[in-house]
Design an enzyme around this catalytic site. Structure first.
Site, PDB file in Angstrom:
ATOM      1  N   PHE A 124      46.440  43.867  31.027  1.00  0.00           N
ATOM      2  CA  PHE A 124      47.772  44.013  31.593  1.00  0.00           C
ATOM      3  C   PHE A 124      48.212  42.768  32.378  1.00  0.00           C
ATOM      4  CE2 PHE A 124      45.150  47.911  32.101  1.00  0.00           C
ATOM      5  CZ  PHE A 124      45.436  48.429  30.843  1.00  0.00           C
ATOM      6  N   CYS A 125      47.823  41.597  31.869  1.00  0.00           N
ATOM      7  CA  CYS A 125      48.180  40.318  32.509  1.00  0.00           C
ATOM      8  C   CYS A 125      47.663  40.235  33.940  1.00  0.00           C
ATOM      9  CB  CYS A 125      49.690  40.085  32.482  1.00  0.00           C
ATOM     10  SG  CYS A 125      50.382  39.919  30.834  1.00  0.00           S
ATOM     11  N   ASN A 126      46.584  40.947  34.233  1.00  0.00           N
ATOM     12  CA  ASN A 126      45.977  40.936  35.570  1.00  0.00           C
ATOM     13  C   ASN A 126      44.485  40.662  35.407  1.00  0.00           C
ATOM     14  OD1 ASN A 126      44.877  41.580  38.131  1.00  0.00           O
ATOM     15  ND2 ASN A 126      46.495  43.060  38.530  1.00  0.00           N
TER      16      ASN A 126
END
Length: 473
Positions: free
Chosen positions: A403-405
Site C-alpha cells: 500500500f505504498c507504505n
C-alpha cells in the site's frame, strides 16, 4: 435439508448475528441515517452485488454529488479563471467558494491558513518537499509508518545536505514509542517532521499531540491526513500543523484528480519554490530576467486549475457535512471492532489462527483499516495475491500489497535491515517487484487490507467474514 430450508436457516443465522452485533455495539443504532443514504445514494452497490472494502484506497461518490455537479455545469458558462472576463470571473468565484469551504470544513482560520489546490495528496507533499529550505543545518525527521509520497521528500532533503532520520514503529501494534520519538526530536531543529495522522497500512492513529511537541523543539510539522480525514474530524484551531496534505476522492469519492495542501501562511512564506509557472507570479520578464511570485495560494497553484472540477469539492464537503463526520466515524468504529473480533477469533480445526492482524486488534487509537495475512492450518502463509483473486471472484473489492507504505510493511512482515540490504546489493539501477518478492521469500511481500467508510454496512462486514471463514481447514 433442501435448498429452501438451507436458505431459511442461513437467513435466520444472519439475523441472529445482526442482533448479536447490535447488542454488542449499541451505538451503531445512532448511525442508521447511513442505511437510508446507502439505499438512496449508493444503491449501485446492492444493485450490482458489490461488497466494497477499499475505502482507504478511495471513497465512493454519492449519486446526488454527481447530479449536483452536472446541474451546476449545465446552468453556468465557466471560463479559464486567469482573466477578468465574465466567464472567467464566474469560474474564479466557484473556485474561491470551494477554497473557503475547505478552510471552513477543517475549522482553519483563513487569516492563518491557505488552501492550495493540487492534483492529489502526493502533489501537495511534493510542493512542500521541493520548496522546503533544507540545508546542512536542517533535519528531516519522519516515522517508519509513512506513505511513499512522504518518504520521497527525503530525496530533496539529502540533495541539499540535510540529515534524514527515521523513527521506527514497534510490532505488534505498529505504534511509535513516544520515548524514541522524543529522543529524535530532542536532537533539535530546525527542520521538518512528517507523519500520518492515520496509517494507511495498519489503521493506527498517531497522536495529534505530536504536532505541538515537535514545534516546541524547533520543527515545522507536515501532517499527512489523507487516510484520517474521511472518517475523523480534523480541527485546525485545536491542532496547528504547518502543512496538511489530503485528497478529496479519499473523502467523498468525486472528483478525482484534486487534492489540497492546507498550509500555515507563515510556514508557506518560508518555502522557496524552485521554479515559477503560469498563474504563480505577479510579474515575469524575459529581458529583465526576473519574476515575482504571487501570494499564497496562487504562488503554489501551477498553471490552470481544474476549474470545472473544483466546484465538486464544495458539493462533496456539503455531502459530508449533511451526514456528519461523527456519524461516519461511529459507524466505522463499530464495524471495525466487530470485524477485528471476528478475524482474530477464526481458527482452523488444528487450533491455529487463520489470520494475523498487523496493528491494534482493538479500537484504541485506530481507524477503519484492517491489514492482515491468511495462514493455513499448519502456519503456512497463503499468498495475498491468492486471497485477492478469490475475493475478486466473490465480488469483494479489497486491496493487497504494501500500500505504498514500505516501512509499515517491513516491520509487519519482520524484514530486517540486513535482509533488505542483501536484496538491494547489485541492484543500483533497477529492481523489479518480482525480483524483490523472490528475494524476501518466505516472509512475504505484502498483506491483505480491508477498509470501511461512509457507505459500509454490517452486511458488508458480515459478507467478508463469511468469505474469510472459507479459508478454514
Amino acid at each position: 435439508m433442501d435448498a429452501v430450508g438451507q436458505d431459511q436457516a442461513g437467513l435466520r443465522a444472519a439475523r441472529e448475528e445482526l442482533e448479536a452485533f447490535l447488542a454488542a455495539h449499541p451505538a451503531y443504532a445512532s448511525t442508521r441515517i447511513l442505511d437510508d443514504l446507502r439505499a438512496r445514494d449508493y444503491r449501485l452497490l446492492d444493485d450490482l452485488g458489490h461488497v466494497y472494502l477499499d475505502y482507504t484506497g478511495g471513497s465512493l461518490y454519492a449519486e446526488s454529488q454527481i447530479r449536483a455537479h452536472a446541474d451546476l455545469l449545465a446552468s453556468r458558462v465557466l471560463g479559464n479563471p486567469h482573466s477578468t472576463n465574465p466567464t472567467s470571473l464566474a469560474a474564479t468565484e466557484m473556485v474561491e467558494r470551494a477554497r473557503a469551504a475547505v478552510l471552513r470544513f477543517f475549522n482553519a482560520p483563513p487569516e492563518e491558513y491557505a488552501a492550495i489546490f493540487t492534483p492529489n495528496a502526493t502533489g501537495a507533499l511534493k510542493l512542500v518537499g521541493e520548496a522546503y529550505p533544507f540545508d546542512a543545518a536542517r533535519r528531516y525527521v519522519l516515522t517508519f509508518d509513512n506513505h511513499n509520497s512522504v518518504n520521497g521528500i527525503r530525496e530533496y532533503a539529502r540533495a541539499r545536505g540535510a540529515t534524514v532520520a527515521y523513527v521506527p514503529v514497534a510490532p505488534p501494534d505498529l505504534r511509535v514509542e513516544k520515548s524514541r520519538l522524543l529522543a529524535e526530536l530532542d536532537r533539535g531543529g530546525p527542520g521538518l517532521f512528517a507523519y500520518p495522522a492515520q496509517s494507511n497500512f495498519s489503521g493506527v492513529q498517531h497522536p495529534l499531540e505530536w504536532i505541538a511537541l515537535a514545534q516546541s523543539r524547533g520543527f515545522e510539522v507536515l501532517l499527512d491526513a489523507a487516510a484520517f480525514v474521511p472518517t475523523n474530524r480534523l480541527d485546525l484551531r485545536r491542532v496547528t500543523p504547518d502543512f496538511v496534505s489530503l485528497s478529496f476522492y479519499k473523502m467523498f469519492g468525486y472528483p478525482t484528480g484534486i487534492g489540497c495542501l492546507i498550509g500555515r501562511r507563515e510556514a508557506l512564506a518560508r518555502l522557496r519554490r524552485p521554479w515559477f509557472a503560469g498563474g504563480t507570479i505577479t510579474v515575469a520578464s524575459v529581458q529583465g530576467d526576473r519574476h515575482y511570485l504571487a501570494d499564497p495560494p496562487a504562488a503554489f497553484e501551477d498553471g490552470t486549475l481544474n476549474y470545472l472540477g473544483i466546484p465538486a469539492v464544495e458539493i462533496g464537503l456539503r455531502h459530508l457535512e449533511a451526514v456528519g463526520i461523527e456519524v461516519i466515524h461511529e459507524r466505522v468504529r463499530c464495524l471495525t471492532a466487530w470485524l477485528l473480533d471476528r478475524l482474530t477469533g477464526l481458527r482452523h480445526r488444528s487450533g491455529a489462527p487463520l489470520a494475523r492482524v498487523y496493528g491494534p486488534v482493538d479500537m484504541t487509537m485506530r481507524g477503519g483499516t484492517v491489514t492482515f495475512n491468511v495462514y493455513g492450518p499448519y502456519g503456512d502463509p497463503i499468498d495475498h495475491r491468492v486471497v485477492e483473486a478469490q475475493a475478486n471472484a466473490a465480488g469483494i473489492s479489497l486491496r493487497t500489497g504494501c500500500f505504498c507504505n514500505p516501512g509499515g510493511g517491513e516491520m509487519a512482515l519482520g524484514l530486517s535491515q540486513d535482509e533488505l540490504a542483501a536484496c538491494f546489493t547489485g541492484a543500483q539501477n533497477r529492481l523489479t517487484l518480482d525480483d524483490f518478492r523472490q528475494c524476501i521469500t518466505p516472509k512475504g511481500s505484502g498483506a491483505v487490507r480491508v477498509s470501511l467508510g461512509i457507505a459500509s454496512t454490517f452486511g458488508d462486514a458480515h459478507h467478508f467474514a463469511r468469505f474469510a471463514e472459507g479459508w478454514r481447514g
